[in-house]
Scaffold this active site. Structure first.
Site, PDB file in Angstrom:
ATOM      1  N   ASP A  14       0.851  -1.196   0.000  1.00 60.22           N
ATOM      2  CA  ASP A  14       0.000   0.000   0.000  1.00 60.22           C
ATOM      3  C   ASP A  14       0.884   1.243   0.000  1.00 60.22           C
ATOM      4  O   ASP A  14       1.980   1.224   0.567  1.00 60.22           O
ATOM      5  CB  ASP A  14      -0.894  -0.036   1.255  1.00 60.22           C
ATOM      6  CG  ASP A  14      -2.119   0.842   1.111  1.00 60.22           C
ATOM      7  OD1 ASP A  14      -2.278   1.499   0.062  1.00 60.22           O
ATOM      8  OD2 ASP A  14      -2.915   0.882   2.065  1.00 60.22           O
ATOM      9  N   HIS A  31       3.137   2.987  -9.024  1.00 61.77           N
ATOM     10  CA  HIS A  31       2.902   1.564  -9.313  1.00 61.77           C
ATOM     11  C   HIS A  31       4.131   0.954  -9.991  1.00 61.77           C
ATOM     12  O   HIS A  31       4.505  -0.184  -9.700  1.00 61.77           O
ATOM     13  CB  HIS A  31       1.667   1.391 -10.200  1.00 61.77           C
ATOM     14  CG  HIS A  31       0.383   1.816  -9.543  1.00 61.77           C
ATOM     15  ND1 HIS A  31       0.085   1.518  -8.234  1.00 61.77           N
ATOM     16  CD2 HIS A  31      -0.688   2.523 -10.012  1.00 61.77           C
ATOM     17  CE1 HIS A  31      -1.116   2.010  -7.928  1.00 61.77           C
ATOM     18  NE2 HIS A  31      -1.593   2.632  -8.992  1.00 61.77           N
ATOM     19  N   LEU A 126      10.989 -21.172  -4.094  1.00 64.82           N
ATOM     20  CA  LEU A 126       9.954 -20.304  -3.519  1.00 64.82           C
ATOM     21  C   LEU A 126       8.743 -20.328  -4.445  1.00 64.82           C
ATOM     22  O   LEU A 126       8.890 -20.412  -5.663  1.00 64.82           O
ATOM     23  CB  LEU A 126      10.492 -18.860  -3.465  1.00 64.82           C
ATOM     24  CG  LEU A 126       9.538 -17.782  -2.950  1.00 64.82           C
ATOM     25  CD1 LEU A 126       9.464 -17.832  -1.414  1.00 64.82           C
ATOM     26  CD2 LEU A 126      10.001 -16.374  -3.367  1.00 64.82           C
TER      27      LEU A 126
HETATM   28  C1  FPP Z   1      -1.694   0.225  -3.413  1.00 63.98           C
HETATM   29  O1  FPP Z   1      -1.250   1.534  -3.617  1.00 63.98           O
HETATM   30  C2  FPP Z   1      -1.260  -0.637  -4.434  1.00 63.98           C
HETATM   31  C3  FPP Z   1      -1.998  -1.412  -5.265  1.00 63.98           C
HETATM   32  C4  FPP Z   1      -3.134  -1.011  -6.111  1.00 63.98           C
HETATM   33  C5  FPP Z   1      -1.638  -2.826  -5.385  1.00 63.98           C
HETATM   34  C6  FPP Z   1      -0.178  -3.072  -5.694  1.00 63.98           C
HETATM   35  C7  FPP Z   1       0.188  -2.784  -7.075  1.00 63.98           C
HETATM   36  C8  FPP Z   1       1.473  -2.668  -7.466  1.00 63.98           C
HETATM   37  C9  FPP Z   1       2.643  -2.826  -6.580  1.00 63.98           C
HETATM   38  C10 FPP Z   1       1.689  -2.337  -8.895  1.00 63.98           C
HETATM   39  C11 FPP Z   1       2.378  -3.363  -9.671  1.00 63.98           C
HETATM   40  C12 FPP Z   1       1.850  -4.729  -9.539  1.00 63.98           C
HETATM   41  C13 FPP Z   1       2.227  -5.745 -10.342  1.00 63.98           C
HETATM   42  C14 FPP Z   1       1.898  -7.135  -9.979  1.00 63.98           C
HETATM   43  C15 FPP Z   1       2.980  -5.522 -11.578  1.00 63.98           C
HETATM   44  P1  FPP Z   1      -2.341   2.658  -3.706  1.00 63.98           P
HETATM   45  O2  FPP Z   1      -2.490   3.029  -5.141  1.00 63.98           O
HETATM   46  O3  FPP Z   1      -3.604   2.216  -3.029  1.00 63.98           O
HETATM   47  O4  FPP Z   1      -1.641   3.790  -2.882  1.00 63.98           O
HETATM   48  P2  FPP Z   1      -2.330   4.980  -2.065  1.00 63.98           P
HETATM   49  O5  FPP Z   1      -3.145   4.346  -0.958  1.00 63.98           O
HETATM   50  O6  FPP Z   1      -1.157   5.754  -1.544  1.00 63.98           O
HETATM   51  O7  FPP Z   1      -3.163   5.752  -3.046  1.00 63.98           O
END
Ligand code: FPP
Length: 229
Positions: A14, A31, A126
């Site tokens: 997150d 991301h 893994l």
């Molecule tokens: C949360 O950050 C993140 C996600 C939506 C999920 C995780 C996604 C990634 C790490 C991107 C790449 C993934 C892959 C598998 C290639 P947020 O956008 O909710 O952050 P915020 O709460 O600060 O807005």
């Protein structure tokens, strides 16, 4: 005192959006950086002989509510991640496995996921699981319905544990980044006796060094599983 075992680690990544905002960048940059961190953490886990499995929450059933462009970007990023990281999986002996309902994804992305699973299925250092279009309640309902369809009338814990999508169902340690303290419909069944660790670090800033420190801290905890120490 005997050290705690750590076989299955789960991570709620997150803070990508906040990381980007702090830098005046678009959320997509967060991301992108976050995807690189998945690679680093997976490589670290593959080198730890004790960790058998690491599960990342990459896209929840609720993430479809995000703006269309962000959802499209995440789908493209997943496709390019799997393409680019195939070498990392093979070099580090990592088996890739998707959990969640991937039928909602494009045919191209579903093929990429299937091909990556097939290409890495013999790797044994893994298992890296990416939760994709995943929801913990949906997983339990699907599992129960599949068992009923097979003719099961009365279910016990073992029936459900052994039919979930996660091959090692119980989580030992759950980490959530960015200071939020909730489980957001992640691995509801498998987290029953997990230890939780919440860090303020935003996911794009998370490192193998911090993971190592968290694991050391986890090892000092006492897990009683409802019994006595
Ligand atoms: C949360 O950050 C993140 C996600 C939506 C999920 C995780 C996604 C990634 C790490 C991107 C790449 C993934 C892959 C598998 C290639 P947020 O956008 O909710 O952050 P915020 O709460 O600060 O807005």
């Amino acid at each position: 005192m005997k050290e705690l075992a750590l076989k299955h680690l789960a991570i709620i990544m997150d803070g990508n959006g906040r990381w980007a905002k702090e830098r005046g960048l678009s959320r997509t940059k967060g991301h992108e950086k976050g995807a690189n961190v998945i690679r680093d953490i997976t490589t670290y886990c593959a080198k730890d002989p004790e960790i058998e499995s690491v599960t990342f929450y990459a896209f929840s059933t609720e993430n479809w509510k995000r703006p269309k462009l962000e959802v499209e970007f995440l789908m493209k990023l997943l496709d390019s991640y799997l393409k680019k990281e195939l070498k990392t999986y093979q070099d580090n002996g990592v088996r890739f496995q998707a959990i969640g309902d991937i039928n909602a994804f494009s045919a191209k992305l579903q093929k990429r996921i299937q091909d990556t699973q097939d290409a890495t299925k013999e790797n044994t250092n893994l298992t890296q699981m990416l939760a994709l279009n995943y929801g913990g309640r949906a997983e339990i309902i699907t599992t129960v319905n599949a068992l009923i369809a097979k003719g099961k009338m009365i279910l016990n814990e073992d029936d459900i544990s052994t039919h979930l999508q996660t091959p090692y169902s119980d989580i030992d340690l759950l980490i959530r980044t960015s200071g939020e303290e909730r489980i957001s419909n992640f691995l509801l069944w498998q987290l029953s006796y997990a230890e939780f660790y919440f860090t303020q670090t935003l996911w794009p800033d998370f490192t193998a060094k911090e993971l190592k420190d968290i694991i050391s801290q986890y090892k000092t905890r006492t897990r009683k599983f409802g019994g006595l120490a």
